[in-house]
Motif scaffolding. Structure first.
Motif, PDB file in Angstrom:
ATOM      1  N   GLU A  88       0.804  -1.222   0.000  1.00 38.58           N
ATOM      2  CA  GLU A  88       0.000   0.000   0.000  1.00 38.58           C
ATOM      3  C   GLU A  88       0.836   1.271   0.000  1.00 38.58           C
ATOM      4  N   ASP A  89       2.141   1.141   0.119  1.00 31.94           N
ATOM      5  CA  ASP A  89       3.029   2.300  -0.010  1.00 31.94           C
ATOM      6  C   ASP A  89       3.334   2.616  -1.477  1.00 31.94           C
ATOM      7  N   THR A  90       2.884   1.758  -2.374  1.00 27.30           N
ATOM      8  CA  THR A  90       3.117   1.980  -3.793  1.00 27.30           C
ATOM      9  C   THR A  90       2.442   3.266  -4.252  1.00 27.30           C
ATOM     10  N   ALA A  91       3.241   4.146  -4.866  1.00 31.62           N
ATOM     11  CA  ALA A  91       2.726   5.449  -5.305  1.00 31.62           C
ATOM     12  C   ALA A  91       3.846   6.208  -5.999  1.00 31.62           C
ATOM     13  N   VAL A  92       3.484   7.335  -6.585  1.00 28.09           N
ATOM     14  CA  VAL A  92       4.481   8.299  -7.023  1.00 28.09           C
ATOM     15  C   VAL A  92       4.727   9.243  -5.851  1.00 28.09           C
ATOM     16  N   TYR A  93       5.979   9.386  -5.483  1.00 29.33           N
ATOM     17  CA  TYR A  93       6.353  10.222  -4.353  1.00 29.33           C
ATOM     18  C   TYR A  93       6.891  11.556  -4.873  1.00 29.33           C
ATOM     19  N   TYR A  94       6.356  12.643  -4.308  1.00 27.32           N
ATOM     20  CA  TYR A  94       6.719  13.991  -4.726  1.00 27.32           C
ATOM     21  C   TYR A  94       7.355  14.749  -3.570  1.00 27.32           C
ATOM     22  N   CYS A  95       8.340  15.538  -3.893  1.00 24.42           N
ATOM     23  CA  CYS A  95       8.956  16.447  -2.941  1.00 24.42           C
ATOM     24  C   CYS A  95       8.307  17.818  -3.096  1.00 24.42           C
ATOM     25  N   LYS A  96       8.097  18.502  -1.985  1.00 25.48           N
ATOM     26  CA  LYS A  96       7.487  19.834  -2.012  1.00 25.48           C
ATOM     27  C   LYS A  96       8.293  20.780  -1.143  1.00 25.48           C
ATOM     28  N   ALA A  97       8.552  21.954  -1.683  1.00 27.51           N
ATOM     29  CA  ALA A  97       9.219  23.018  -0.930  1.00 27.51           C
ATOM     30  C   ALA A  97       8.211  24.136  -0.700  1.00 27.51           C
ATOM     31  N   SER A  98       8.035  24.499   0.556  1.00 28.36           N
ATOM     32  CA  SER A  98       7.039  25.512   0.902  1.00 28.36           C
ATOM     33  C   SER A  98       7.710  26.773   1.413  1.00 28.36           C
ATOM     34  N   MET A  99       7.225  27.913   0.895  1.00 31.29           N
ATOM     35  CA  MET A  99       7.662  29.215   1.385  1.00 31.29           C
ATOM     36  C   MET A  99       6.436  29.963   1.886  1.00 31.29           C
ATOM     37  N   THR A 100       6.614  31.195   2.273  1.00 32.40           N
ATOM     38  CA  THR A 100       5.518  31.957   2.862  1.00 32.40           C
ATOM     39  C   THR A 100       4.338  32.106   1.909  1.00 32.40           C
ATOM     40  N   TYR A 101       4.615  32.426   0.649  1.00 29.57           N
ATOM     41  CA  TYR A 101       3.525  32.711  -0.287  1.00 29.57           C
ATOM     42  C   TYR A 101       3.511  31.788  -1.502  1.00 29.57           C
ATOM     43  N   SER A 102       4.333  30.782  -1.515  1.00 31.39           N
ATOM     44  CA  SER A 102       4.366  29.902  -2.682  1.00 31.39           C
ATOM     45  C   SER A 102       4.922  28.545  -2.299  1.00 31.39           C
ATOM     46  N   HIS A 103       4.853  27.632  -3.255  1.00 34.92           N
ATOM     47  CA  HIS A 103       5.441  26.324  -3.045  1.00 34.92           C
ATOM     48  C   HIS A 103       5.836  25.757  -4.408  1.00 34.92           C
ATOM     49  N   TYR A 104       6.711  24.776  -4.371  1.00 31.81           N
ATOM     50  CA  TYR A 104       7.194  24.134  -5.584  1.00 31.81           C
ATOM     51  C   TYR A 104       7.168  22.629  -5.405  1.00 31.81           C
ATOM     52  N   TRP A 105       6.962  21.941  -6.521  1.00 36.11           N
ATOM     53  CA  TRP A 105       6.921  20.483  -6.530  1.00 36.11           C
ATOM     54  C   TRP A 105       8.038  19.926  -7.399  1.00 36.11           C
ATOM     55  N   GLY A 106       8.517  18.770  -7.018  1.00 37.00           N
ATOM     56  CA  GLY A 106       9.410  18.024  -7.877  1.00 37.00           C
ATOM     57  C   GLY A 106       8.606  17.233  -8.904  1.00 37.00           C
ATOM     58  N   GLN A 107       9.326  16.499  -9.742  1.00 40.96           N
ATOM     59  CA  GLN A 107       8.670  15.786 -10.838  1.00 40.96           C
ATOM     60  C   GLN A 107       8.103  14.445 -10.397  1.00 40.96           C
ATOM     61  N   GLY A 108       8.493  13.976  -9.243  1.00 41.22           N
ATOM     62  CA  GLY A 108       7.992  12.714  -8.715  1.00 41.22           C
ATOM     63  C   GLY A 108       8.895  11.542  -9.038  1.00 41.22           C
ATOM     64  N   THR A 109       8.858  10.549  -8.165  1.00 45.30           N
ATOM     65  CA  THR A 109       9.610   9.321  -8.373  1.00 45.30           C
ATOM     66  C   THR A 109       8.720   8.137  -7.971  1.00 45.30           C
ATOM     67  N   GLN A 110       8.710   7.116  -8.804  1.00 43.39           N
ATOM     68  CA  GLN A 110       7.814   5.975  -8.584  1.00 43.39           C
ATOM     69  C   GLN A 110       8.411   5.020  -7.554  1.00 43.39           C
ATOM     70  N   VAL A 111       7.582   4.633  -6.605  1.00 47.23           N
ATOM     71  CA  VAL A 111       7.933   3.587  -5.640  1.00 47.23           C
ATOM     72  C   VAL A 111       6.910   2.471  -5.793  1.00 47.23           C
ATOM     73  N   THR A 112       7.396   1.279  -6.078  1.00 54.90           N
ATOM     74  CA  THR A 112       6.524   0.127  -6.233  1.00 54.90           C
ATOM     75  C   THR A 112       6.953  -0.952  -5.259  1.00 54.90           C
ATOM     76  N   VAL A 113       6.018  -1.386  -4.418  1.00 52.90           N
ATOM     77  CA  VAL A 113       6.293  -2.436  -3.436  1.00 52.90           C
ATOM     78  C   VAL A 113       5.509  -3.671  -3.857  1.00 52.90           C
ATOM     79  N   SER A 114       6.224  -4.672  -4.293  1.00 50.92           N
ATOM     80  CA  SER A 114       5.572  -5.865  -4.832  1.00 50.92           C
ATOM     81  C   SER A 114       6.528  -7.043  -4.794  1.00 50.92           C
ATOM     82  N   SER A 115       5.947  -8.227  -4.606  1.00 50.44           N
ATOM     83  CA  SER A 115       6.756  -9.439  -4.650  1.00 50.44           C
ATOM     84  C   SER A 115       6.740 -10.044  -6.046  1.00 50.44           C
TER      85      SER A 115
END
Length: 115
Positions: A88-115
């Protein structure tokens, strides 16, 4: 402007570990909080963990005790250590930087947990 580049995603078996990295560049002096979010198919993006400039951390209940967020200010990098991974942790993980009046996102990285 802030640029964020994530890395470290991949395929891992249940119970395994991964470490995600998010390198920030640009106007990083204005960043107050860095966070990791994730979005699974068909679901809304959700907060996983966040860390302030002062080092205070916040975690989603679903990852407490398994994930650890940290930051290396000298390298302008935030990490997410993920242990005891579950399917259930499988997802695209995004980084976010927050400032006082704005924020930015990264492009994301895929995490897949599976046997």
């Amino acid at each position: 402007q802030v640029q964020l580049v994530e890395s470290g995603g991949g395929l891992v078996q249940p119970g395994g570990s991964l470490r995600l990295s998010c390198a920030a560049s640009g106007s990083i002096f204005s960043i107050s909080t860095m966070g990791w979010y994730r979005q699974a198919p068909g679901k809304q993006r959700e907060l996983v963990a966040a860390i302030t400039n002062g080092g205070s951390t916040n975690y989603a209940d679903s990852v407490k005790g398994r994930f650890t967020i940290s930051r290396d200010n000298a390298k302008n990098t935030v990490y997410l250590q993920m242990n005891s991974l579950k399917p259930e942790d499988t997802a695209v993980y995004y980084c976010k930087a927050s400032m006082t009046y704005s924020h930015y996102w990264g492009q994301g990285t895929q995490v897949t947990v599976s046997s």
